[in-house]
Enzyme design. Structure first.
Site, PDB file in Angstrom:
ATOM      1  N   LYS A 177      41.562  61.175  50.900  1.00  0.00           N
ATOM      2  CA  LYS A 177      42.316  60.317  49.990  1.00  0.00           C
ATOM      3  C   LYS A 177      43.701  60.059  50.589  1.00  0.00           C
ATOM      4  O   LYS A 177      44.334  60.984  51.086  1.00  0.00           O
ATOM      5  CB  LYS A 177      42.449  61.035  48.633  1.00  0.00           C
ATOM      6  CG  LYS A 177      42.089  60.154  47.469  1.00  0.00           C
ATOM      7  CD  LYS A 177      41.908  60.914  46.187  1.00  0.00           C
ATOM      8  CE  LYS A 177      42.209  59.995  45.037  1.00  0.00           C
ATOM      9  NZ  LYS A 177      41.721  60.458  43.752  1.00  0.00           N
TER      10      LYS A 177
ATOM     11  N   GLU B  51      34.331  63.784  28.949  1.00  0.00           N
ATOM     12  CA  GLU B  51      34.982  63.672  27.637  1.00  0.00           C
ATOM     13  C   GLU B  51      34.087  64.188  26.518  1.00  0.00           C
ATOM     14  O   GLU B  51      34.570  64.815  25.566  1.00  0.00           O
ATOM     15  CB  GLU B  51      35.381  62.218  27.372  1.00  0.00           C
ATOM     16  CG  GLU B  51      36.548  61.715  28.212  1.00  0.00           C
ATOM     17  CD  GLU B  51      36.163  61.299  29.631  1.00  0.00           C
ATOM     18  OE1 GLU B  51      34.956  61.294  29.942  1.00  0.00           O
ATOM     19  OE2 GLU B  51      37.064  60.974  30.427  1.00  0.00           O
TER      20      GLU B  51
ATOM     21  N   ARG C  80      33.888  57.529  24.733  1.00  0.00           N
ATOM     22  CA  ARG C  80      32.683  58.195  25.238  1.00  0.00           C
ATOM     23  C   ARG C  80      32.147  59.249  24.270  1.00  0.00           C
ATOM     24  O   ARG C  80      30.965  59.550  24.256  1.00  0.00           O
ATOM     25  CB  ARG C  80      33.037  58.953  26.530  1.00  0.00           C
ATOM     26  CG  ARG C  80      33.153  58.125  27.742  1.00  0.00           C
ATOM     27  CD  ARG C  80      31.834  58.197  28.478  1.00  0.00           C
ATOM     28  NE  ARG C  80      31.703  57.118  29.409  1.00  0.00           N
ATOM     29  CZ  ARG C  80      31.788  57.242  30.720  1.00  0.00           C
ATOM     30  NH1 ARG C  80      32.019  58.421  31.239  1.00  0.00           N
ATOM     31  NH2 ARG C  80      31.626  56.203  31.485  1.00  0.00           N
TER      32      ARG C  80
HETATM   33  C1  LIG Z   1      35.318  58.179  31.590  1.00  0.00           C
HETATM   34  C2  LIG Z   1      36.542  58.203  32.453  1.00  0.00           C
HETATM   35  N1  LIG Z   1      37.407  59.240  32.351  1.00  0.00           N
HETATM   36  C3  LIG Z   1      38.516  59.265  33.114  1.00  0.00           C
HETATM   37  C4  LIG Z   1      38.779  58.253  33.991  1.00  0.00           C
HETATM   38  C5  LIG Z   1      40.089  58.254  34.784  1.00  0.00           C
HETATM   39  N2  LIG Z   1      39.821  58.333  36.234  1.00  0.00           N
HETATM   40  C6  LIG Z   1      39.908  57.262  37.026  1.00  0.00           C
HETATM   41  S1  LIG Z   1      39.570  57.602  38.610  1.00  0.00           S
HETATM   42  C7  LIG Z   1      39.353  59.227  38.262  1.00  0.00           C
HETATM   43  C8  LIG Z   1      39.016  60.182  39.357  1.00  0.00           C
HETATM   44  C9  LIG Z   1      37.765  59.784  40.033  1.00  0.00           C
HETATM   45  O1  LIG Z   1      37.520  60.678  41.068  1.00  0.00           O
HETATM   46  P1  LIG Z   1      36.476  60.292  42.175  1.00  0.00           P
HETATM   47  O2  LIG Z   1      35.279  59.695  41.556  1.00  0.00           O
HETATM   48  O3  LIG Z   1      36.266  61.472  43.035  1.00  0.00           O
HETATM   49  O4  LIG Z   1      37.176  59.133  42.991  1.00  0.00           O
HETATM   50  P2  LIG Z   1      38.438  59.226  43.975  1.00  0.00           P
HETATM   51  O5  LIG Z   1      39.587  58.668  43.209  1.00  0.00           O
HETATM   52  O6  LIG Z   1      38.637  60.627  44.375  1.00  0.00           O
HETATM   53  O7  LIG Z   1      38.078  58.356  45.097  1.00  0.00           O
HETATM   54  C10 LIG Z   1      39.536  59.486  36.910  1.00  0.00           C
HETATM   55  C11 LIG Z   1      39.458  60.808  36.284  1.00  0.00           C
HETATM   56  C12 LIG Z   1      37.866  57.185  34.050  1.00  0.00           C
HETATM   57  N3  LIG Z   1      38.060  56.138  34.843  1.00  0.00           N
HETATM   58  N4  LIG Z   1      36.754  57.185  33.287  1.00  0.00           N
END
Ligand SMILES: Cc1ncc(C[n+]2csc(CCOP(=O)(O)OP(=O)(O)O)c2C)c(N)n1
Length: 625
Positions: free
Chosen positions: A282, A367, A395
């Site tokens: 990242k 969630e 959710r």
């Molecule tokens: C249901 C839900 N909860 C929380 C989020 C907030 N959120 C956006 S990106 C993220 C992290 C995602 O991590 P990952 O899939 O590993 O992607 P990365 O950013 O590391 O590439 C979160 C928690 C969301 N988009 N949807």
């Protein structure tokens, strides 16, 4: 200046490039992303991490015929740049501009809109089955991060994918991060697979097994590859995915475009579900983001040279006041337990977690589980405070209803980012929570007029012994002083802020603009009493009916969709009192697909700022402009 990028107007142009040009292209794309996001704000770290992965995907697959589904979708900037949207990229996340998430209305290369996590695998399976039923021939690829793989829905999908054995490709983008450090057993398992320890164990095991096979042993040690693969499968079933019926390839570097392309080409030939485990970093290519990927996950505008954020507003955010309040109350009450679903920093609970690790739980992007888990704690005498953004708590509707509310379990829900949410567009608007909470049995629904009242509401919520939701907006508070002593607000009691003839009843973030508008309306001959409702449930019925009895006009205002919201609650109360005739108006957000952009512009569109309220009410009273 962008020697290679200038030649790429579509994925077809990309395929004309030589392999050696792809790394130059990756560099040019990173520079464009960093420069743009430094001005517009956006999901920087995740996008920098998937540049090579995206190049390889568009090189190996043919969109829009082949379908790529981006889980969450916050990492789609390189995809957008490569699919003809470079010219509109400077308008990223701007009002009427380019969405920061996949958007079918924007391009045929975006086949599925995302924003909330963990949906891509289910959607990809549905699309694969549809393809086969329609006897069509294309590839379906789901790109999912390790953070999003903590969401239960992803495992529900894997359960069915492994069972049906449908041809589809899953790219697992593993970077050890959700927004913060990824958590939980699945995350631990994935990091074990990519760890050196795992490799060394495999090597040792391969050697020791082959040694005991006389004669053939030694030559086979050199053969490596296939034999190693077979032993790996037998002793390290990779493999939880293989066990579920999904072919596993990896772990491989997600930054080597050439080998990614080779592997994607190989995966295309496999007639079943296959998961490719790619390891990425990242924030790659920009030192400040690499050093602090969390801060640059969703960054506000910053100075490229220093990496310093440009926002100089020192007022505390609602989230930070919430976090401080839980910390303060938690010092006095050991029963308080804080829960977040992958947002320790965003919700302001990080410090609580550091101070009270035993009373803090990050459950991952889960969630539904967070709410159910809180119900278990609450029913056992603890005081769980669940902090989830308004849009993501959608959710957990059934857990709220079936578990927490029907059993009347005292759980406090802190709904951050409630109301209009800037920059992220329709998927992130927090404008439905009043509606989905208001009809829940036993549920109390509150919203503070400012960050000081937020403190008092959190304390009050903990004292009511019922499920209680406190909704508050994203961003800075009003800058009001914070009372030293945090006090309880009597249940269902509103606050009169300005005397007047008719009633202007405002909920939460709308109190302040309502008060300002009412003061201006006074000069137009419209006299409004402004009341801070504090509660959407229970309503301060006695206060409202005092105005109704006198036949006074009643106007409500909320930062939410009006259908079924706060105004509807007041209207229902009035409807139940058949004897009073009252002129009534409910102000809020209409039912439609909501725009993208800054909060002030969206509020202006819906006439929810001070000026908009002034105009709407003047028109309602028939006062000429
Ligand atoms: C249901 C839900 N909860 C929380 C989020 C907030 N959120 C956006 S990106 C993220 C992290 C995602 O991590 P990952 O899939 O590993 O992607 P990365 O950013 O590391 O590439 C979160 C928690 C969301 N988009 N949807």
């Amino acid at each position: 200046m962008n020697q290679i990028l200038d030649r790429v107007k579509s994925p077809k142009d990309l395929k004309q490039l030589k392999m050696k040009d792809l790394s130059k292209l990756a560099k040019e794309m990173r520079t464009l992303i960093i420069d743009t996001v430094s001005k517009t704000g956006g999901h920087l770290s995740s996008n920098l991490g998937v540049v090579e992965l995206t190049l390889a995907l568009h090189y190996a697959f043919d969109t829009p015929e082949d379908k790529i589904i981006w889980d969450v979708g916050h990492q789609c900037y390189p995809h957008k740049i490569l699919t003809g949207r470079r010219d509109i990229f400077p308008n990223l996340r701007q009002y009427n501009g380019m969405s920061g998430f996949p958007c079918r209305g924007e391009s045929e290369h975006d086949v599925y809109d995302t924003g909330h996590a963990s949906t891509a695998l289910s959607a990809a399976l549905g699309m694969s089955i549809a393809r086969d039923r329609k006897k069509e021939d294309y590839h379906v690829v789901a790109v999912v991060g390790d953070g999003s793989l903590t969401g239960g829905i992803a495992w529900e999908a894997l359960n069915q994918i492994g069972h049906l054995k449908e041809k589809l490709i899953i790219v697992l983008n593993y970077n050890e991060m959700s927004i913060s450090q990824n958590v939980g057993a699945i995350s631990k398992y994935l990091s074990y697979i990519v760890s050196e320890q795992y490799y060394l164990k495999i090597k040792d095991l391969v050697k020791s097994i082959l040694k005991v096979i006389p004669a053939v042993g030694k030559p086979m040690i050199k053969v490596g590859g296939a034999v190693e693969e077979a032993i790996k499968k037998t002793f390290f079933p990779g493999l939880v995915f293989e066990e579920l019926g999904v072919k596993y390839i990896g772990p491989i570097s997600g930054h080597n475009t050439g080998s990614l392309i080779e592997i994607f080409e190989k995966a295309k030939t496999y007639d079943g579900p296959v998961l490719i485990h790619c390891v990425t970093q990242k924030g790659k290519g920009y030192a400040p983001a690499k050093k602090n990927p969390e801060r640059f996950h969703s960054a506000s505008p910053f100075d490229v040279e220093s990496g310093k954020l440009l926002n100089k507003d020192k007022k505390p955010t609602f989230s930070s006041v919430f976090g401080q309040t839980v910390m303060k109350l938690g010092e006095e009450d050991e029963k308080i337990i804080a829960i977040t679903a992958a947002m320790p920093d965003g919700t302001g609970l990080k410090s609580f977690g550091q101070k009270y690790p035993g009373r803090f739980f990050d459950v991952g992007i889960a969630e539904q589980h967070a709410v159910e888990f809180a119900a278990g704690l609450g029913v056992s005498g603890f005081k769980p405070v669940v902090a989830i953004y308004s849009t993501f708590l959608q959710r957990a509707y059934d857990q709220l209803y079936h578990d927490v509310c029907l059993m009347d379990i005292p759980v406090v829900f802190a709904l951050d980012r409630a109301g209009i949410v800037p920059d992220d567009g329709p998927t992130h608007q927090g404008i439905n929570d009043i509606i989905y909470l208001r009809h829940m049995p036993h549920m109390i629904v509150m919203a503070p007029k400012d960050e000081n009242e937020l403190q008092h509401m959190i304390k009050s919520a903990l004292s009511y012994s019922h499920p209680t939701a406190v909704r508050f907006p994203k961003g800075k508070g009003l800058g009001v002083a914070l009372d030293e002593k945090i006090e309880e607000i009597p249940l269902g009691k509103s606050e009169l802020l300005k005397e007047g003839k008719d009633l202007f009843l405002a909920f939460g973030s709308m109190v302040n603009p309502a008060l300002k508008a009412a003061k201006k309306l006074e000069k137009e001959g419209i006299s409004l009493a402004v009341v801070n409702a504090r509660f959407a449930k229970p309503l301060d019925e006695e206060m409202i009916l005092r105005f109704a009895r006198k036949g006074r006009t009643i106007i409500t205002v909320e930062e939410g969709v009006t259908a079924g919201g706060f105004g509807s609650a007041v209207r229902e109360l009035l409807d139940r009192q058949k004897k009073y005739s009252v002129r009534f108006k409910s102000i809020g957000i209409p039912l439609e697909i909501y725009p993208l952009g800054k909060t002030d512009l969206i509020k202006k569109k819906y006439l929810l700022d001070e000026k908009g309220l002034f105009l709407q009410i003047k028109e309602f009273y028939g006062v000429a402009s």
